[in-house]
Scaffold this motif. Structure first.
Motif, short mmCIF file in Angstrom:
data_model
loop_
_atom_site.label_atom_id
_atom_site.label_comp_id
_atom_site.label_asym_id
_atom_site.label_seq_id
_atom_site.Cartn_x
_atom_site.Cartn_y
_atom_site.Cartn_z
N ASN A 4 0.84 -1.19 0.00
CA ASN A 4 0.00 0.00 0.00
C ASN A 4 0.88 1.24 0.00
OD1 ASN A 4 -2.61 -1.27 0.14
ND2 ASN A 4 -2.09 -1.85 2.22
N PRO A 5 0.32 2.40 -0.41
CA PRO A 5 1.10 3.64 -0.36
C PRO A 5 1.59 3.90 1.07
CG PRO A 5 -0.97 3.99 -1.52
CD PRO A 5 -1.02 2.61 -0.93
N PRO A 6 2.81 4.45 1.21
CA PRO A 6 3.34 4.72 2.55
C PRO A 6 2.46 5.71 3.32
CG PRO A 6 5.02 5.06 0.86
CD PRO A 6 3.73 4.82 0.15
N LYS A 7 2.37 5.50 4.61
CA LYS A 7 1.64 6.42 5.49
C LYS A 7 2.63 7.20 6.32
CE LYS A 7 -2.47 3.56 5.86
NZ LYS A 7 -3.05 2.44 6.58
N ASN A 8 2.25 8.40 6.72
CA ASN A 8 3.09 9.25 7.56
C ASN A 8 2.57 9.34 8.99
OD1 ASN A 8 5.13 10.02 5.75
ND2 ASN A 8 3.74 11.43 4.76
N THR A 9 1.76 8.38 9.40
CA THR A 9 1.18 8.39 10.74
C THR A 9 2.30 8.43 11.78
OG1 THR A 9 -0.59 7.00 9.89
CG2 THR A 9 -0.38 7.15 12.30
N PRO A 10 2.26 9.41 12.71
CA PRO A 10 3.30 9.44 13.75
C PRO A 10 3.15 8.26 14.70
CG PRO A 10 1.89 11.42 13.85
CD PRO A 10 1.32 10.50 12.81
N ILE A 11 4.24 7.55 14.95
CA ILE A 11 4.26 6.43 15.89
C ILE A 11 5.39 6.73 16.88
CG2 ILE A 11 4.65 3.94 16.17
CD1 ILE A 11 3.52 3.62 13.28
N VAL A 13 8.11 6.33 19.96
CA VAL A 13 9.06 5.28 20.33
C VAL A 13 8.39 4.29 21.28
CG1 VAL A 13 11.25 4.84 21.51
CG2 VAL A 13 11.06 6.75 19.91
N SER A 14 7.59 4.79 22.23
CA SER A 14 6.89 3.91 23.19
C SER A 14 5.87 3.03 22.49
CB SER A 14 6.18 4.73 24.26
OG SER A 14 7.09 5.50 24.98
N GLU A 15 5.09 3.61 21.57
CA GLU A 15 4.11 2.82 20.82
C GLU A 15 4.81 1.75 20.00
OE1 GLU A 15 0.54 5.22 19.08
OE2 GLU A 15 2.26 6.58 19.17
N LEU A 16 5.90 2.13 19.35
CA LEU A 16 6.67 1.20 18.53
C LEU A 16 7.16 0.02 19.37
CD1 LEU A 16 8.06 0.55 15.79
CD2 LEU A 16 9.94 2.02 16.53
N ALA A 17 7.64 0.31 20.57
CA ALA A 17 8.17 -0.73 21.46
C ALA A 17 7.12 -1.79 21.81
CB ALA A 17 8.73 -0.10 22.73
N ILE A 32 13.02 1.35 9.99
CA ILE A 32 14.30 1.55 9.30
C ILE A 32 14.34 3.00 8.84
CG2 ILE A 32 15.80 0.83 7.41
CD1 ILE A 32 14.18 -1.80 7.31
N LYS A 33 15.36 3.72 9.28
CA LYS A 33 15.51 5.13 8.94
C LYS A 33 14.24 5.92 9.24
CE LYS A 33 17.18 6.00 4.97
NZ LYS A 33 17.38 5.91 3.51
N GLY A 34 13.59 5.57 10.34
CA GLY A 34 12.40 6.29 10.78
C GLY A 34 11.10 5.83 10.15
N ASP A 101 4.21 -2.96 4.14
CA ASP A 101 3.65 -1.61 4.14
C ASP A 101 4.36 -0.71 5.13
OD1 ASP A 101 1.69 -2.31 2.27
OD2 ASP A 101 0.22 -2.81 3.81
N ILE A 102 4.59 0.54 4.72
CA ILE A 102 5.06 1.57 5.65
C ILE A 102 3.81 2.15 6.29
CG2 ILE A 102 6.20 3.81 5.90
CD1 ILE A 102 8.01 3.03 3.53
N VAL A 103 3.70 1.97 7.61
CA VAL A 103 2.48 2.37 8.31
C VAL A 103 2.65 3.67 9.10
CG1 VAL A 103 1.53 0.03 8.44
CG2 VAL A 103 3.05 0.85 10.26
N GLY A 104 3.85 4.21 9.12
CA GLY A 104 4.07 5.46 9.84
C GLY A 104 5.52 5.85 9.94
N LYS A 105 5.75 6.89 10.72
CA LYS A 105 7.10 7.42 10.97
C LYS A 105 7.33 7.45 12.47
CE LYS A 105 8.18 9.27 6.81
NZ LYS A 105 9.32 8.81 6.06
N VAL A 106 8.55 7.11 12.88
CA VAL A 106 8.90 7.16 14.29
C VAL A 106 9.03 8.61 14.73
CG1 VAL A 106 10.57 6.47 16.06
CG2 VAL A 106 10.17 4.98 14.09
N VAL A 107 8.39 8.93 15.85
CA VAL A 107 8.52 10.27 16.46
C VAL A 107 8.91 10.08 17.91
CG1 VAL A 107 6.89 11.37 14.87
CG2 VAL A 107 6.06 10.41 17.03
#
Length: 110
Positions: A4-11, A13-17, A32-34, A101-107
């Motif tokens: 799917n097209p990449p998403k820029n949803t902010p995720i 560090v805690s959510e990612l963990a 990878i690279k945010g 799929d890229i589901v977001g960006k690490v913030v």
């Protein structure tokens, strides 16, 4: 394989963990690279028993660039990598981009 097209949803560090494969109700993410990739469909590799579970729930850019499975290398800081390492990192990013799929960006956590 189509993604799917990449998403820029902010995720954060805690959510990612929390998306590290230990909670079956949550997706499994590798950053990878945010960019946050949803690798849930490949539990053989990224699930709790998978050989690459070390990369889940975090930005593992440095470890991927170094082809390392050491926990201390599973960090987003790539400032000390060589040009060759950065090429390897780009190859990993391209590999993941074709499959997941890229589901977001690490913030950062606030």
């Amino acid at each position: 394989m189509t993604t799917n097209p990449p998403k820029n949803t902010p995720i954060t560090v805690s959510e990612l963990a929390k998306c590290n494969g230990t909670d079956p109700s949550k997706p499994i993410y590798v950053a990878i690279k945010g960019d946050v990739f949803d690798v849930s469909k490949n539990t053989d590799a990224y699930g709790p028993e998978g050989g690459y579970k070390i990369f889940t729930g975090k930005d593992a850019s440095k470890a991927l660039a170094l082809s390392s499975l050491k926990p201390e290398d599973c960090i987003p800081d790539i400032s000390e990598l060589t040009e060759k390492d950065l090429v390897v990192l780009e190859q990993w990013h391209a590999f993941f981009s074709k499959r997941y799929d890229i589901v977001g960006k690490v913030v950062p956590d606030n």
